[in-house]
Enzyme design. Structure first.
Site, short mmCIF file in Angstrom:
data_model
loop_
_atom_site.label_atom_id
_atom_site.label_comp_id
_atom_site.label_asym_id
_atom_site.label_seq_id
_atom_site.Cartn_x
_atom_site.Cartn_y
_atom_site.Cartn_z
N TRP A 24 92.29 -12.65 -2.76
CA TRP A 24 93.17 -11.78 -3.57
C TRP A 24 93.75 -12.48 -4.80
O TRP A 24 94.14 -13.63 -4.74
CB TRP A 24 94.32 -11.30 -2.70
CG TRP A 24 95.35 -10.53 -3.46
CD1 TRP A 24 96.50 -11.03 -4.01
CD2 TRP A 24 95.33 -9.13 -3.79
NE1 TRP A 24 97.19 -10.02 -4.65
CE2 TRP A 24 96.49 -8.85 -4.53
CE3 TRP A 24 94.42 -8.10 -3.53
CZ2 TRP A 24 96.79 -7.57 -5.00
CZ3 TRP A 24 94.72 -6.82 -4.00
CH2 TRP A 24 95.89 -6.57 -4.73
N ASN A 26 96.60 -11.19 -8.14
CA ASN A 26 97.26 -10.19 -8.99
C ASN A 26 97.77 -10.82 -10.27
O ASN A 26 96.95 -11.41 -10.99
CB ASN A 26 98.27 -9.30 -8.23
CG ASN A 26 99.36 -9.97 -7.46
OD1 ASN A 26 99.11 -10.60 -6.45
ND2 ASN A 26 100.60 -9.85 -7.89
N ASP A 27 99.04 -10.74 -10.58
CA ASP A 27 99.54 -11.06 -11.94
C ASP A 27 99.05 -12.39 -12.52
O ASP A 27 99.04 -13.41 -11.82
CB ASP A 27 101.06 -11.19 -11.93
CG ASP A 27 101.77 -10.09 -11.21
OD1 ASP A 27 101.12 -9.17 -10.72
OD2 ASP A 27 103.01 -10.17 -11.12
N GLN A 43 98.75 -15.02 -9.45
CA GLN A 43 99.20 -14.72 -8.09
C GLN A 43 97.96 -14.66 -7.20
O GLN A 43 97.01 -13.93 -7.50
CB GLN A 43 99.94 -13.38 -8.06
CG GLN A 43 101.30 -13.43 -8.74
CD GLN A 43 102.32 -14.15 -7.87
OE1 GLN A 43 102.87 -13.58 -6.94
NE2 GLN A 43 102.57 -15.42 -8.18
N TRP A 51 96.81 -8.69 -0.56
CA TRP A 51 98.06 -9.36 -0.95
C TRP A 51 98.72 -9.96 0.29
O TRP A 51 98.66 -9.37 1.38
CB TRP A 51 98.98 -8.34 -1.62
CG TRP A 51 100.18 -8.97 -2.26
CD1 TRP A 51 100.24 -9.51 -3.51
CD2 TRP A 51 101.48 -9.11 -1.68
NE1 TRP A 51 101.51 -9.98 -3.74
CE2 TRP A 51 102.29 -9.76 -2.65
CE3 TRP A 51 102.05 -8.78 -0.46
CZ2 TRP A 51 103.63 -10.07 -2.43
CZ3 TRP A 51 103.39 -9.08 -0.23
CH2 TRP A 51 104.16 -9.72 -1.21
N PHE A 86 106.24 -16.32 -6.18
CA PHE A 86 105.98 -15.12 -6.97
C PHE A 86 105.82 -15.47 -8.45
O PHE A 86 105.92 -16.61 -8.86
CB PHE A 86 107.11 -14.10 -6.75
CG PHE A 86 106.94 -13.25 -5.51
CD1 PHE A 86 106.10 -13.63 -4.48
CD2 PHE A 86 107.64 -12.06 -5.38
CE1 PHE A 86 105.95 -12.84 -3.33
CE2 PHE A 86 107.50 -11.25 -4.25
CZ PHE A 86 106.66 -11.64 -3.23
N ARG A 151 113.29 -11.20 -10.23
CA ARG A 151 112.10 -12.07 -10.20
C ARG A 151 111.39 -12.13 -11.55
O ARG A 151 111.75 -11.48 -12.50
CB ARG A 151 111.13 -11.59 -9.13
CG ARG A 151 110.69 -10.14 -9.26
CD ARG A 151 109.70 -9.80 -8.15
NE ARG A 151 109.38 -8.39 -8.10
CZ ARG A 151 110.01 -7.48 -7.35
NH1 ARG A 151 111.03 -7.84 -6.58
NH2 ARG A 151 109.65 -6.22 -7.37
N TRP A 288 98.48 -1.61 -8.44
CA TRP A 288 98.94 -1.61 -7.05
C TRP A 288 98.49 -0.33 -6.34
O TRP A 288 98.55 0.75 -6.91
CB TRP A 288 100.48 -1.70 -7.00
CG TRP A 288 100.96 -3.06 -7.35
CD1 TRP A 288 101.66 -3.44 -8.46
CD2 TRP A 288 100.75 -4.27 -6.59
NE1 TRP A 288 101.89 -4.79 -8.44
CE2 TRP A 288 101.36 -5.32 -7.32
CE3 TRP A 288 100.12 -4.56 -5.38
CZ2 TRP A 288 101.35 -6.65 -6.86
CZ3 TRP A 288 100.10 -5.88 -4.94
CH2 TRP A 288 100.71 -6.90 -5.68
#
Ligand code: FRU
Length: 487
Positions: A24, A26-27, A43, A51, A86, A151, A288
């Site tokens: 996985w 992400n960002d 990420q 995730w 994160f 965050r 998402w």
């Protein structure tokens, strides 16, 4: 380090986009140029295509195009980041030390319904191995009751001080808060820089504030904006506000919110300033909760190509592919003055490919069609195809993935102002499971993941309800940088 025997074997693995070696992602995080090299972190859940406990994956590049995989930069290990490292950003500090500023996530309940988030720092002098700072967490408590959600620190230097913005919420209003520091360790809260007026969502993620063309631009990813016609049709949005930040009061005065990319899959964008003085953006090329067919093949998620940002005098952010992407170009095809009629197809039967760059200019003067455009990743009989079309009457660009394969379907539409224009230029980057479209030199961008059959490799142009002339067509087959990296 990347291990070739773990690489997923999947027809949808991308050729020139940043992906994790497996599992996985992400960002994008920590975009920075350090000792002349571009670093991109992301990420990453190294143990699953879904995730989970977040790590920071890491790649670097000398040219923004060919990426080298490095070992994982951050992993959950301490009381303050036990359940995840994160999103966050990177700066080179006053002593030349590469410093990552990230959010440590802690679940307060086993069902993950409550959380606590800390802002943390980690440093590196070689750009490869990172040490978490003894001063962590550098921000331990939120400035107001935000139910734990605070965050995605983005840090930059202004005059002789460091500034940090964080995404947060208060009640059902998304907000961005501003802090100041002399040393990246001790941070003073200044105030709320910007917040939702009730129409811009309940939580703002991944804020990024930067100066461009004499203005301050805030890019962020609000959650919870209601769809309005063609706008805000994805689960969450990424967009921007243009204005001016008062560094004394911390207030950001700004105009209206505008989506940055009007396609399907674009989120959590982050920017950085490179040594050539350019403002470059990379985003997560997914959304998402969207269905990702690749998860059953051991991976999920990718980043967009790097995009150059420019701000017009009218405060519109233009987004263009960085010129370095030309390094990917292989065989070239060129044609001009093609008359496209509704009755014909297979105009470009000699061009085939799943990794292509296309620049096509359609005449608006020599056009009586009601719609025209480009089809990519088409099967022989066109039962599978991804269509980019211009609706002449509505002056709208449409990205249609209704028949793109096994992924999510649907269309996205965006208005394009062509008044006074004699032509429209489509610039497309096609990869094995993605299409990124740039219209009229960055005026409009639309990005989407598609999951066609590997044999759906045809390209075509079309017109409906009348004819159109394609003034010029240029396309290139593009390299697979990951195959090269494995050699
Ligand atoms: C945005 C986001 C961030 C968070 C990260 C966790 O996509 O939700 O707010 O830091 O992803 O992976």
């Amino acid at each position: 380090m990347d291990s070739a025997n773990h690489l997923p074997d999947d027809i949808h693995r991308l050729a020139y986009h940043i992906m994790a070696p497996a599992n996985w992602i992400n960002d994008p995080n920590g975009l920075v140029q350090y000792k002349g090299e571009y670093h991109v972190f992301y990420q990453h859940h190294p143990d699953s295509p879904k995730w989970g406990p977040m790590h920071w994956g890491h790649v670097k590049s000398k040219d923004l195009v060919h990426w080298e995989r490095l070992s994982i930069a951050l992993a959950p290990s301490e009381a303050y980041d036990r359940d995840g490292c994160f999103s966050g950003s990177a700066v080179v500090d006053d002593h030349g030390v590469l410093t990552l500023i990230y959010t440590g996530n802690i679940w307060m309940k086993e069902d993950q319904s409550e959380l606590k988030q800390y802002q943390c720092a980690a440093t590196s002098t070689d750009g490869v191995t990172f040490v978490k700072d003894p001063a962590n967490p550098v921000i331990a408590e939120p400035p107001f009751d935000c139910c734990g959600h605070i965050r995605d620190p983005k840090v930059w230097k202004h005059e002789d001080q460091w500034y940090m913005i964080l995404g947060t919420r208060e009640g059902n209003h998304g907000k961005v808060v501003l802090y100041r520091s002399k040393d990246l360790r001790s941070w003073n809260y200044i105030g709320i820089a910007a917040e939702s007026d009730g129409t811009l969502g309940y939580m703002w993620e991944c804020p990024d504030l930067f100066r461009l063309n004499g203005k301050d631009v805030l890019v962020f990813s609000p959650q919870g904006i209601e769809p309005q016609g063609d706008k805000y049709n994805n689960l969450h949005q990424t967009g921007y506000l243009v204005g001016n930040l008062d560094y004394q009061t911390g207030k950001f005065q700004h105009g209206g919110f505008e989506e940055l990319d009007k396609g399907f899959d674009f989120y959590a964008a982050q920017t950085f300033h490179d040594e050539q003085g350019r403002r470059i953006l990379i985003a997560w090329m997914d959304m998402w909760e969207s269905y990702m067919p690749t998860q059953t093949k051991g991976w999920g998620g990718a980043l967009t190509i790097p995009r150059l940002l420019e701000l017009t005098p009218e405060n519109k952010l233009l987004m263009k592919p960085v010129p370095e992407l030309e390094l990917l170009r292989k065989e070239h095809d060129h044609a001009q003055s093609i008359e496209v009629t509704p009755l014909q197809s297979d105009y470009l039967s000699h061009i085939k490919g799943d990794c292509l760059e296309i620049v096509a200019e359609f005449s608006l003067a020599a056009c009586d069609a009601s719609e025209f455009g480009i089809k990519v990743r088409c099967s022989e009989d066109y039962t599978e195809e991804t269509v980019i079309r211009f609706d002449v009457n509505d002056s709208a660009v449409i990205f249609d993935r209704t028949r793109s394969g096994i992924g999510e379907e649907g269309i996205r539409r965006a208005f394009l102002d062509v008044s006074g224009k004699k032509s429209i230029k489509f610039h497309l980057f096609v990869d094995r499971s993605s299409v990124e479209l740039f219209v009229n030199d960055g005026e409009l961008a639309m990005t989407g993941r598609i999951y066609p059959n590997s044999s759906s490799n045809k390209v075509d142009i079309f017109a409906e309800g009348g004819c159109v002339q394609v003034l010029s067509w240029n396309s290139w087959k593009l390299k697979d940088i990951w195959i090269e990296a494995r050699k």
